[in-house]
Motif scaffolding. Sequence first.
Motif, short mmCIF file in Angstrom:
data_model
loop_
_atom_site.label_atom_id
_atom_site.label_comp_id
_atom_site.label_asym_id
_atom_site.label_seq_id
_atom_site.Cartn_x
_atom_site.Cartn_y
_atom_site.Cartn_z
N LYS A 104 37.90 35.23 35.99
CA LYS A 104 36.64 35.42 36.70
C LYS A 104 35.84 34.13 36.77
O LYS A 104 35.29 33.77 37.82
N ASN B 137 48.57 39.73 35.43
CA ASN B 137 47.16 39.68 35.85
C ASN B 137 47.00 39.69 37.36
O ASN B 137 45.95 39.30 37.87
N GLU C 59 41.14 38.11 31.67
CA GLU C 59 40.32 38.62 32.77
C GLU C 59 39.03 37.82 32.92
O GLU C 59 38.66 37.41 34.03
N VAL D 252 43.96 41.61 38.60
CA VAL D 252 42.74 40.89 38.21
C VAL D 252 42.52 39.71 39.14
O VAL D 252 41.40 39.48 39.63
#
Length: 443
Positions: A295, A206, A291, A209
């Motif tokens: 966030k 990730n 993801e 991301v």
Amino acid sequence: MALIYIGDLFPILLTTVLFSALATAHRVLVPNKYSAFLQFKQEEDTKKTAQSTAIRIVYLIVGIIFLNCILKFTGIQIAIGIFLSCFLNIWPAIIQHQLLRLRKSGVKWLLLIGYVCFVVFSVLVGGITIGLLIPILRGERQLFWLDNQALSIVITLLTVAIPIPLETVIAKFSCMVIVQDIDTFLEEVYILEKQLNMKCPEIQNNKYVIDNVAKECDINVILLKTILQLEIFYRGRAYYRIIERVLCKCFKRSAIKRDISIGIAQMKISTVQKVMRKNPYDFIRDITNDEMNIKVCGKYLRQLIDEYQYKLEKEYYSIEGKYSDVFDYIACQYSGGIPETKERTILIYSAILRSMCSNSPLVYAGSREREEYSILLYSPYDETLSYQNFQNLVEEIENLGIIRKQVLVGQKEMKIELFCRDSYNLSIVQNVANRYNLQMKIE
């Protein structure tokens, strides 16, 4: 005669995994009815300990019946598996309190005895279940002395009651007062720092991301990455994540009611709700996605940084004496701790964040993934540039990146903060700095 054979390894491993998973499910699904030995010592909640003990005995018996009657595992295989799962459960606490040293205080000897009793009782439950309970259920054995109903009631009460007072007595005698500060965990912090520098598959998968979220939320990539690594290390094990996904997709009401921690960032549902300003039923299925989870974590960290800056400027009295710095504030708020009595995890979190991020700005300062860099140009020894040279310098570098800040104070100070977009422009900035006799620092 060998105790175990090669053919016993798989049953033992499966037994260990099963009871470790059941213990984890107990801790995750019903945390208000889970109590470890040290936890009881701190809380002295007899009711909670009784409920925890009863649940532990029940899942041991059910698991043993499943393994013995359905999978046909032997008593030795099951007993060794129970021993290993219990050992793995208590080993971190034994290491933390250094209970294996030969020379230790009487309090630590009692702590060690308490952990040994935990293992012995668990294995004993296995032996009684296989040797007595299962044969009775199958009709292969009978206990005529339990035909006396009064004696049956007494024996049942004693069976349930004895383990709890015994644990209580040991805990009372092993009363230990520890004033916890970060010095208490220096060795653990040191080890954890080394582990965080190792490659983590979840972080590697990730990394783009993480970088995008850090840029969008204008927070340092190192801060976001460190928080995620800490959560993975402490609470984000694979079997936790599997249980979380099942709860969020199949038992949404239960997950929301229990306010469980979810995903790679291990954020509570109530915290996600506060950040996203949505009904939990609208995001409960998607929040397990890495993801989305990252966030929300980035937005929450941005909120915490802004909150701390606001309180520091406007309401200093509300944080005076409670938080040593912004990293202490983030650790305490993220972990849901009480600032006046910071627990072990919060102290370690704040120390790690301070160690990893104290030399970097809290705002986004680029990353290796994007080849973006935060640069500070400054004049050495109070030898600043003339106004005209300063203007020329700004014109030369303004196309090489984004100038965040520029300061020129007479003959006292000259400083430019530049956000550079790639390594090629970085080399040009370095050449310009050399021509103007400036110091350059990459953050």
